[in-house]
Design an enzyme around this catalytic site. Structure first.
Site, PDB file in Angstrom:
ATOM      1  N   HIS A 129       0.043   5.161  -6.237  1.00 48.66           N
ATOM      2  CA  HIS A 129      -0.638   4.319  -5.251  1.00 48.66           C
ATOM      3  C   HIS A 129      -2.045   4.849  -5.026  1.00 48.66           C
ATOM      4  CE1 HIS A 129      -1.029   2.842  -0.853  1.00 48.66           C
ATOM      5  NE2 HIS A 129      -1.466   1.918  -1.681  1.00 48.66           N
ATOM      6  N   CYS A 153       2.771   9.351   2.257  1.00 46.84           N
ATOM      7  CA  CYS A 153       1.494   8.765   2.687  1.00 46.84           C
ATOM      8  C   CYS A 153       1.663   7.299   3.049  1.00 46.84           C
ATOM      9  CB  CYS A 153       0.431   8.894   1.596  1.00 46.84           C
ATOM     10  SG  CYS A 153      -0.142  10.571   1.373  1.00 46.84           S
ATOM     11  N   HIS A 154       2.206   6.522   2.097  1.00 44.49           N
ATOM     12  CA  HIS A 154       2.341   5.084   2.354  1.00 44.49           C
ATOM     13  C   HIS A 154       3.738   4.581   2.037  1.00 44.49           C
ATOM     14  CE1 HIS A 154      -1.916   6.014   1.486  1.00 44.49           C
ATOM     15  NE2 HIS A 154      -2.102   5.320   2.596  1.00 44.49           N
ATOM     16  N   GLY A 155       4.693   5.516   1.909  1.00 42.18           N
ATOM     17  CA  GLY A 155       6.089   5.125   1.796  1.00 42.18           C
ATOM     18  C   GLY A 155       6.511   4.547   0.457  1.00 42.18           C
TER      19      GLY A 155
END
Lengths: 193, 283, 430
Positions: A129, A153-155
């Site tokens: 990502h 961080c963003h799953g």
């Protein structure tokens, strides 16, 4: 430039051929300056590319004999984290059970490992990502919903083959080029032995 | 007003400096500076010609390899080469496998990956040449209180670098009787060696080379002069691996610049032609 | 610009017209170094060096910013990082040699530029401000060059930093605290290296600012010229572009040939071998000298070897060294002769050449070891240096009888032949 000079000058007016030759010399001189400017850009730009010492450190050798099934280690490859995981038969089975066409980035576990070393999953520890380091390689870390890696961080959730299963990451964890020099030794960053 | 002040300032400085001149001249006349042994017996290096010299210089790879061998078998016992990595040896014409092999023949400091203790391991191409001593104090203790300098930049760190290295290595001799007669106090001390190419004439390094000390793979006879020349060539390379590329780039740049400047000259002449007065030549 | 016949910028393309309305940068450049700046038609090649100095500044800023991307300002690794640039960074060797030799060539160009000003009286009214700003640029340049030389952290870097900051130690009472304050310690170390790096990065941009002022101040009276006669009519001038851009282009080519010869074939000729030895606070090189461009001033510093009354020799040397440049600030008021150009001043011309020889002697002595006969030679040369500016010039300017001047620049170029003048006036008012 040439047009601003000498238009009223009788000598220059005398022959039209002369005016063209004058233009040619001036254009050539300005072009030469342009060529010089462009040539100077080469070193100015390439100096920012990796230097020789950085390029020289582009392979990493690893001894994996101490990694037990179910365990993973973090190593460093080109200044980035690298995960090496010894998969248990259960984890291999889990990964192989997933129907390929349901995946965001369809790849089988077999494609992501080396022949004869199917239990060794070597991936970059860099979330596809935005480049955070996913959890799951350290003892007791959150391995996410699919038992592989989890990027906090963003799953993004990765499965036991390091494939993206849930979350924003677009791609599976990258498998670098590497070779087994023996059953217990890896050279990362090398195409073939 | 400025001129008046300036006048007095100028006169003041002049008087001060001429006063210094007068006292200096008086001292020079009454107590002439004593000559020193260094002043009279120090010699500048003898000329040395290497393939890499001059605007058309090229590396003599055979010679560089011989020089590397001399460094490895002789100099490296005391002198480090810390700015050079084994990978750089590929420039001397060694193959990748040979570089790996020669790197592995050196022992470099390492860290045990399990216990974290310091140990040693064979070198890899990315390692730099190891220092023979762990630190300056050890180097000093092992070498009669003189630290053997790093050799990476030696030929750039001395005037006439390569010639200096060659002259120094071949320049050991007995102290001239004339020197001792003139400067009885300048006798070479214990543990020192007389060498007229060294700045203060007395060098802690013992003569390092003797004939046939190394056996060259290419069959060249290993005289002291040959080995000194080869190692000087090698150290020219270590000091500036880009030397030849620099000169080659320079030729391309110069040819272009001369061409462009001639063009600029004609362009300038063209631009100025209409306003340049034409006078009849008188001859 | 003050000349009524200066060409006006007339944008033709719609985009240029739009730009001229919103941000008239092209107009600014046109009036500064384009067709809009009328320049005396008789400038000789000595007038190329202003543009060359500007080129050197740009060259140094570009190569310097790039070197800063790879350099590490830490006493432990600075030397290594320079070797890293030389060995591993792509084209690093070329960029570093270009920067190091660029500094030397900057000074060559600047010295010629300054001596051109000396000879042709460029410092005289109405161009005093141009001259003063020029001296400021020179001082800033010296500071920048000195701090730059410290950065590679070799032996000469270290001992140069120590000796030059030691100059401040000569000031009575506050000297030693100032020296320690400048270095941030008792000897040059990390603190000094870091602040020198910071200032070495900053000052070139300050110089660029003062250069803009220098050019601005120049454009108010317009350029001087070899006759020293002021511009009287349109026929005395030609537009900067294309005439002087073409001439400067050729001059730049010749400059680059000389510069690239040094960069590619003799890159260490103007440096010192000792700076390839890492800094060692415990061992001073046998013969320490600053970079060559400081040699005249270094010779003046060392010329004062004897105390006078209560003034110690060290303080005298430092005062003299700083005064030797400060005296240039007063030059416009020391030389009151109404004639500018040395061509028409027979006595001044002789003394000018003595000054050139004197500077050459100072250069030579400054680079030589502090032994006889160099010290005595530099003492004579120093005495002349101060006499020249502070005593000889003012007196010469009062008593000298200048040769007759040409009526105008046009006359100087074309002769007083009426026909030629007519022909010149018939030239398009380009």
């Amino acid at each position: 430039m040439a047009t601003t000079t000498g238009t009223a000058q009788p000598e220059a007016m005398a022959e039209g051929e002369g005016v063209r030759r004058r233009d040619f010399i001036e254009i050539a001189a300005v072009s030469a300056a342009g060529v010089a400017g462009a040539a100077v850009l080469i070193p100015l730009i390439s100096q920012m590319a990796p230097s020789k010492d950085v390029l020289a450190e582009s392979t990493t050798e690893l001894d994996i004999s101490a990694i037990q099934p179910g365990q993973a280690i973090k190593a460093v490859f080109r200044k980035q984290p690298l995960f090496v995981r010894n998969l248990t038969p259960h984890e291999i089975q889990q990964a192989e059970a997933v129907p390929i066409d349901t995946l965001r980035d369809p790849q089988t576990l077999l494609e992501r490992t080396k022949e004869g070393h199917g239990n060794w999953l070597v991936t970059m520890g860099v979330c596809t990502h935005l480049g955070c380091v996913p959890l799951g390689a350290g003892e007791g870390e959150n391995r996410g919903e699919f038992g592989g890696y989890f990027c906090p961080c963003h799953g993004s959730h990765y499965d036991t083959a390091g494939r993206i299963r849930k979350g924003p990451a677009p791609k599976n964890l990258e498998v670098p080029s590497y070779v087994f020099t023996s059953d217990t030794h890896l050279v990362i960053g090398q195409e073939s032995a | 007003m400025i001129r008046l002040i300036g006048f007095f300032v100028g006169v003041a400085f002049t008087v001060a400096v001429l006063w210094a001149f007068a006292t200096g001249a008086y001292t020079a006349a009454t107590e002439p500076a004593a000559p020193t042994a260094e002043h009279e017996f120090h010699r500048t290096p003898r000329p040395l010609h290497l393939a890499s010299d001059g605007p058309f210089g090229r590396w003599d790879l055979q010679q560089l390899q011989r020089g590397y061998q001399v460094y490895k078998e002789v100099c490296s016992a005391c002198h480090s080469l810390k700015y050079v990595a084994f990978r750089d040896l590929a420039q001397l014409g060694y193959t990748e496998a040979e570089v790996k092999a020669t790197a592995a023949s050196w022992t470099v400091p390492g860290i045990d990956p399990v216990t974290g203790e310091t140990n040693t391991r064979p070198g890899t191409p990315t390692d730099y040449f190891p220092s023979p001593f762990p630190n300056d104090i050890a180097a000093r203790a092992a070498n009669n209180n003189a630290i053997p300098p790093d050799l990476s930049l030696m030929t750039k760190a001395r005037h006439d670098g390569a010639a200096y290295v060659h002259s120094l290595l071949t320049g050991y001799q007995d102290q001239p009787a004339e020197l001792l007669k003139k400067f009885p106090d300048a006798k070479t001390g214990p543990g020192l060696h007389y060498n007229p190419y060294f700045a203060n004439l007395n060098l802690a390094m013992a003569p390092p080379l003797s004939d046939d000390q190394v056996t060259y793979a290419d069959g060249t006879k290993a005289t002291v002069d040959q080995m000194a020349t080869d190692v000087a060539a090698f150290l020219t390379w270590t000091a500036e691996p880009s030397l030849i590329k620099r000169k080659q780039t320079g030729w391309a740049v110069m040819i272009f610049l001369v061409f462009a400047t001639i063009l600029a000259w004609f362009a300038k002449k063209q631009v100025w032609a209409p306003i340049t007065p034409k006078r009849p030549k008188k001859d | 610009m003050s000349f009524p016949w200066a060409k006006q910028y007339e944008p033709k393309a719609p985009l240029m017209r739009y730009l001229d309305e919103k941000l008239p940068l092209p107009r600014f450049l046109y009036n500064a170094v384009g067709g809009g700046y009328p320049v005396p038609r008789n400038l000789n090649y000595w007038w190329n060096f202003g543009v060359l100095a500007g080129f050197c500044l740009v060259l140094q800023i570009v190569t310097g910013v790039i070197l800063a991307m790879h350099f590490a300002a830490n006493a432990g690794v600075a030397f290594n990082s320079v070797e890293h640039i030389m060995r591993d960074v792509n084209w690093g060797w070329m960029l570093r040699y270009a920067h190091a030799n660029g500094a030397s060539f900057f000074f060559i160009v600047i010295y010629i530029h300054i001596f051109r000003g000396f000879f042709y009286g460029s410092y005289k009214a109405p161009r005093e401000m141009v001259w003063l700003l020029g001296v400021v640029i020179f001082l800033l340049l010296m500071a920048t060059a000195f701090m730059g030389y410290v950065l590679p952290w070799g032996q000469m870097s270290f001992w140069g930093a120590k000796v030059i900051t030691g100059l401040f130690g000569a000031i009575p009472i506050v000297g030693e605290p100032i020296q320690i304050w400048l270095l941030g310690g008792y000897a040059p170390d990390n603190a000094a290296l870091n602040r020198f790096f910071s200032l070495h990065f900053l000052l070139p941009f300050v110089i660029a600012g003062v250069v803009i002022l220098h050019i601005w101040a120049l454009h108010i009276p317009g350029s001087s010229n070899p006759t020293g006669v002021e511009i009287k009519s349109e026929s005395d001038t030609i537009p900067f572009h294309p005439y002087y851009t073409a001439k400067d282009g050729f001059g730049l080519g010749v400059f680059l040939i000389a510069y690239c010869l040094m960069v590619f074939f003799l890159p260490n000729f103007m440096g010192h071998p000792d700076n390839y030895i890492p800094a060692n606070p415990l061992s001073t090189p046998a013969h320490i000298v600053p970079e060559w461009y400081f040699w005249p001033f270094y010779a003046i510093l060392r010329a004062f070897t004897a105390d006078i009354l209560f003034v110690p020799a060290k303080l005298l040397g430092v005062l003299a060294m700083f005064s030797s440049i400060l005296v240039w600030f007063f030059l416009p008021w020391l030389d009151k002769s109404p004639v500018r150009s040395g061509h028409y001043r027979p006595v001044f011309k002789k003394f000018f050449w003595v000054l050139v020889v004197d500077m050459a002697v100072l250069f030579y002595c400054g680079g030589a070891p502090a032994e006889e006969p160099y010290v005595m030679l530099s003492q004579i040369a120093t005495a002349y240096y101060f006499l020249h500016f502070l005593v000889i010039l003012p007196i010469v300017s009062m008593i000298e009888r200048p040769n007759p001047l040409p009526f105008s620049i046009t006359e100087a170029v074309l002769g007083s032949d009426d026909k030629a003048v007519m022909a010149a006036n018939a030239t398009p008012a380009t």
